[in-house]
Design a protein around this motif. Structure first.
Motif, short mmCIF file in Angstrom:
data_model
loop_
_atom_site.label_atom_id
_atom_site.label_comp_id
_atom_site.label_asym_id
_atom_site.label_seq_id
_atom_site.Cartn_x
_atom_site.Cartn_y
_atom_site.Cartn_z
N GLY A 276 0.81 -1.21 0.00
CA GLY A 276 0.00 0.00 0.00
C GLY A 276 0.84 1.26 0.00
N ALA A 277 1.94 1.25 0.76
CA ALA A 277 2.82 2.41 0.79
C ALA A 277 3.49 2.63 -0.56
N ILE A 278 3.88 1.55 -1.22
CA ILE A 278 4.48 1.67 -2.55
C ILE A 278 3.46 2.24 -3.54
N PHE A 279 2.23 1.72 -3.49
CA PHE A 279 1.19 2.25 -4.37
C PHE A 279 0.91 3.72 -4.06
N ALA A 280 0.93 4.10 -2.79
CA ALA A 280 0.70 5.51 -2.42
C ALA A 280 1.80 6.41 -2.97
N LEU A 281 3.04 5.97 -2.87
CA LEU A 281 4.15 6.76 -3.42
C LEU A 281 4.01 6.94 -4.92
N ILE A 282 3.67 5.86 -5.61
CA ILE A 282 3.46 5.95 -7.06
C ILE A 282 2.32 6.91 -7.35
N GLY A 283 1.23 6.79 -6.59
CA GLY A 283 0.08 7.68 -6.78
C GLY A 283 0.42 9.14 -6.54
N MET A 284 1.23 9.40 -5.52
CA MET A 284 1.61 10.78 -5.23
C MET A 284 2.50 11.35 -6.33
N ILE A 285 3.46 10.56 -6.78
CA ILE A 285 4.32 11.01 -7.88
C ILE A 285 3.49 11.27 -9.12
N HIS B 287 -5.61 7.47 -11.43
CA HIS B 287 -4.82 7.92 -10.27
C HIS B 287 -5.64 7.76 -8.99
N GLY B 288 -6.90 8.14 -9.05
CA GLY B 288 -7.78 8.03 -7.87
C GLY B 288 -7.96 6.58 -7.44
N HIS B 289 -8.14 5.69 -8.40
CA HIS B 289 -8.30 4.28 -8.06
C HIS B 289 -7.01 3.69 -7.50
N LEU B 290 -5.87 4.14 -8.00
CA LEU B 290 -4.60 3.69 -7.45
C LEU B 290 -4.49 4.08 -5.98
N ASN B 291 -4.87 5.31 -5.67
CA ASN B 291 -4.80 5.76 -4.28
C ASN B 291 -5.86 5.09 -3.41
N LEU B 292 -7.07 4.95 -3.93
CA LEU B 292 -8.16 4.41 -3.12
C LEU B 292 -7.99 2.91 -2.85
#
Length: 130
Positions: free
Chosen positions: A12-21, A38-43
């Motif tokens: 989840g943290a890796i996906f969050a970092l990718i989403g933030m970038i 992007h929203g689905h990646l974060n959610l």
């Protein structure tokens, strides 16, 4: 990284970092066309995985079940298929991956509901900590 909760949190943290970038890139280019992906990646990639990780951290009986590992793989697959699928659908390249990813995400949540109903939340009386 054997404990399932750790797997959910790290992924989840890796996906969050990718989403933030990705969000910063969209902002820098003023192109928000792929915002739904992007929203689905974060959610799903961060929020849902963090919720799942929290549940498994609090529920050692559920965390020790084989279904927990299946749930992790299914959720990860859902993110890895759904997010690019949404991007492809937005770009007009077809909706097949988005549809498959949506079904994977639905099955992942249904499996989570089953695990919660089956094991409950928290340590079960007499259960040994893992």
């Amino acid at each position: 990284m054997k404990h399932i909760a750790t797997r959910f949190f790290v992924t989840g943290a890796i996906f969050a970092l990718i989403g933030m970038i990705w969000g910063i890139q969209m902002s820098a280019t003023s192109d928000h066309t792929l915002a739904p992906a992007h929203g689905h990646l974060n959610l799903i990639g961060f929020v849902a995985m963090a919720v799942f990780g929290t549940f498994y951290a609090l529920s050692p009986t559920a965390a020790g079940s084989r279904l927990a590992g299946i749930h992790y793989l299914l959720t990860t697959a859902a993110v890895l298929v759904l997010v690019p699928g949404i991007a492809l659908a937005i770009s007009g390249s077809g909706e097949t991956l988005a549809k498959i990813g949506s079904v994977l995400a639905l099955v992942s949540m249904a499996l989570f509901a089953f695990v919660v109903f089956r094991h409950g939340v928290g340590a079960q009386p007499g259960a040994q900590p893992q």
